[in-house]
Design a protein around this motif. Structure first.
Motif, PDB file in Angstrom:
ATOM      1  N   ARG A  69       2.405  -6.715  -3.754  1.00  0.00           N
ATOM      2  CA  ARG A  69       2.494  -8.082  -4.281  1.00  0.00           C
ATOM      3  C   ARG A  69       1.105  -8.693  -4.204  1.00  0.00           C
ATOM      4  O   ARG A  69       0.274  -8.268  -3.416  1.00  0.00           O
ATOM      5  CB  ARG A  69       3.467  -8.939  -3.470  1.00  0.00           C
ATOM      6  N   VAL A  70       0.878  -9.719  -5.012  1.00  0.00           N
ATOM      7  CA  VAL A  70      -0.399 -10.425  -4.963  1.00  0.00           C
ATOM      8  C   VAL A  70      -0.125 -11.883  -4.613  1.00  0.00           C
ATOM      9  O   VAL A  70       0.880 -12.459  -5.051  1.00  0.00           O
ATOM     10  CB  VAL A  70      -1.187 -10.294  -6.294  1.00  0.00           C
ATOM     11  N   PHE A  71      -0.993 -12.459  -3.797  1.00  0.00           N
ATOM     12  CA  PHE A  71      -0.868 -13.872  -3.435  1.00  0.00           C
ATOM     13  C   PHE A  71      -1.628 -14.677  -4.474  1.00  0.00           C
ATOM     14  O   PHE A  71      -2.841 -14.541  -4.618  1.00  0.00           O
ATOM     15  CB  PHE A  71      -1.431 -14.112  -2.026  1.00  0.00           C
ATOM     16  N   HIS A  72      -0.897 -15.499  -5.232  1.00  0.00           N
ATOM     17  CA  HIS A  72      -1.479 -16.258  -6.336  1.00  0.00           C
ATOM     18  C   HIS A  72      -0.781 -17.611  -6.403  1.00  0.00           C
ATOM     19  O   HIS A  72       0.445 -17.686  -6.340  1.00  0.00           O
ATOM     20  CB  HIS A  72      -1.273 -15.473  -7.635  1.00  0.00           C
ATOM     21  N   GLU A  73      -1.559 -18.682  -6.493  1.00  0.00           N
ATOM     22  CA  GLU A  73      -1.041 -20.051  -6.577  1.00  0.00           C
ATOM     23  C   GLU A  73      -0.071 -20.360  -5.438  1.00  0.00           C
ATOM     24  O   GLU A  73       1.005 -20.906  -5.642  1.00  0.00           O
ATOM     25  CB  GLU A  73      -0.378 -20.294  -7.931  1.00  0.00           C
ATOM     26  N   GLN A  74      -0.455 -19.960  -4.225  1.00  0.00           N
ATOM     27  CA  GLN A  74       0.291 -20.234  -2.997  1.00  0.00           C
ATOM     28  C   GLN A  74       1.651 -19.539  -2.924  1.00  0.00           C
ATOM     29  O   GLN A  74       2.508 -19.928  -2.142  1.00  0.00           O
ATOM     30  CB  GLN A  74       0.476 -21.751  -2.795  1.00  0.00           C
ATOM     31  N   LYS A  75       1.865 -18.498  -3.735  1.00  0.00           N
ATOM     32  CA  LYS A  75       3.123 -17.747  -3.712  1.00  0.00           C
ATOM     33  C   LYS A  75       2.839 -16.268  -3.874  1.00  0.00           C
ATOM     34  O   LYS A  75       1.771 -15.873  -4.337  1.00  0.00           O
ATOM     35  CB  LYS A  75       4.045 -18.211  -4.837  1.00  0.00           C
ATOM     36  N   LEU A  76       3.809 -15.446  -3.495  1.00  0.00           N
ATOM     37  CA  LEU A  76       3.723 -14.010  -3.738  1.00  0.00           C
ATOM     38  C   LEU A  76       4.253 -13.722  -5.141  1.00  0.00           C
ATOM     39  O   LEU A  76       5.290 -14.243  -5.541  1.00  0.00           O
ATOM     40  CB  LEU A  76       4.554 -13.232  -2.712  1.00  0.00           C
ATOM     41  N   TRP A  77       3.532 -12.883  -5.863  1.00  0.00           N
ATOM     42  CA  TRP A  77       3.903 -12.536  -7.234  1.00  0.00           C
ATOM     43  C   TRP A  77       4.053 -11.021  -7.364  1.00  0.00           C
ATOM     44  O   TRP A  77       3.319 -10.256  -6.735  1.00  0.00           O
ATOM     45  CB  TRP A  77       2.807 -12.987  -8.200  1.00  0.00           C
ATOM     46  N   ASP A  78       4.999 -10.597  -8.208  1.00  0.00           N
ATOM     47  CA  ASP A  78       5.051  -9.203  -8.631  1.00  0.00           C
ATOM     48  C   ASP A  78       3.838  -8.972  -9.522  1.00  0.00           C
ATOM     49  O   ASP A  78       3.282  -9.914 -10.097  1.00  0.00           O
ATOM     50  CB  ASP A  78       6.330  -8.933  -9.425  1.00  0.00           C
ATOM     51  N   ILE A  79       3.438  -7.715  -9.646  1.00  0.00           N
ATOM     52  CA  ILE A  79       2.244  -7.419 -10.444  1.00  0.00           C
ATOM     53  C   ILE A  79       2.585  -6.473 -11.588  1.00  0.00           C
ATOM     54  O   ILE A  79       3.548  -5.723 -11.526  1.00  0.00           O
ATOM     55  CB  ILE A  79       1.132  -6.820  -9.563  1.00  0.00           C
ATOM     56  N   ASP A  80       1.763  -6.532 -12.633  1.00  0.00           N
ATOM     57  CA  ASP A  80       1.916  -5.600 -13.743  1.00  0.00           C
ATOM     58  C   ASP A  80       1.120  -4.333 -13.439  1.00  0.00           C
ATOM     59  O   ASP A  80       0.554  -4.179 -12.363  1.00  0.00           O
ATOM     60  CB  ASP A  80       1.505  -6.247 -15.071  1.00  0.00           C
ATOM     61  N   PHE A  81       1.053  -3.428 -14.387  1.00  0.00           N
ATOM     62  CA  PHE A  81       0.384  -2.139 -14.161  1.00  0.00           C
ATOM     63  C   PHE A  81      -1.124  -2.266 -13.989  1.00  0.00           C
ATOM     64  O   PHE A  81      -1.777  -1.333 -13.528  1.00  0.00           O
ATOM     65  CB  PHE A  81       0.712  -1.156 -15.287  1.00  0.00           C
ATOM     66  N   CYS A  82      -1.702  -3.411 -14.333  1.00  0.00           N
ATOM     67  CA  CYS A  82      -3.148  -3.630 -14.150  1.00  0.00           C
ATOM     68  C   CYS A  82      -3.474  -4.376 -12.855  1.00  0.00           C
ATOM     69  O   CYS A  82      -4.640  -4.567 -12.529  1.00  0.00           O
ATOM     70  CB  CYS A  82      -3.706  -4.423 -15.325  1.00  0.00           C
ATOM     71  N   GLY A  83      -2.444  -4.827 -12.144  1.00  0.00           N
ATOM     72  CA  GLY A  83      -2.676  -5.564 -10.906  1.00  0.00           C
ATOM     73  C   GLY A  83      -2.711  -7.062 -11.082  1.00  0.00           C
ATOM     74  O   GLY A  83      -3.074  -7.787 -10.152  1.00  0.00           O
ATOM     75  N   HIS A  84      -2.318  -7.562 -12.251  1.00  0.00           N
ATOM     76  CA  HIS A  84      -2.297  -9.011 -12.507  1.00  0.00           C
ATOM     77  C   HIS A  84      -0.910  -9.571 -12.201  1.00  0.00           C
ATOM     78  O   HIS A  84       0.091  -8.887 -12.372  1.00  0.00           O
ATOM     79  CB  HIS A  84      -2.658  -9.299 -13.968  1.00  0.00           C
TER      80      HIS A  84
END
Length: 111
Positions: A69-84
């Motif tokens: 997961r990536v931490f983005h905008e103060q939340k955990l997000w699932d990521i796509d195949f590029c890591g975004h």
């Protein structure tokens, strides 16, 4: 009885100071079995390194699975195949109970 100090974590400016994660940080977390709290196996700012570690962890464990997961905008997000970031993850570190939030905005409970 709640005091005004008890509600400081409802103020985003204050609560973000206590968040242990950084914007753009990749977290390898345990996704199965789900724990009550967030169980983090690795933290990294390099997507490829986190992805490789996650794959090794999944091969090494029979009854546990991990995800990145990536931490983005103060939340955990699932990521796509590029890591975004693609969409908000169901796993989050903490949540404010809706009842507690509504009590904060209720004029009868604030004195």
């Amino acid at each position: 009885m709640d005091t005004p100090t008890d509600f400081l974590f409802l103020n985003e400016r204050i609560s973000t100071n206590f968040n242990p994660f950084y914007e753009g940080e990749y977290l390898v977390i345990q996704t199965y079995p789900r724990e009550i709290g967030l169980r983090i196996s690795k933290r990294d700012f390099d997507y490829q390194s986190a992805k490789n570690y996650c794959e090794l962890e999944n091969m090494a464990h029979d009854y546990t699975s991990f995800g990145v997961r990536v931490f983005h905008e103060q939340k955990l997000w699932d990521i796509d195949f590029c890591g975004h970031p693609s969409n908000i993850s169901k796993q989050q570190d903490w949540k404010i109970s809706p009842e507690y939030l509504s009590a904060h905005s209720d004029s009868e409970t604030n004195e």
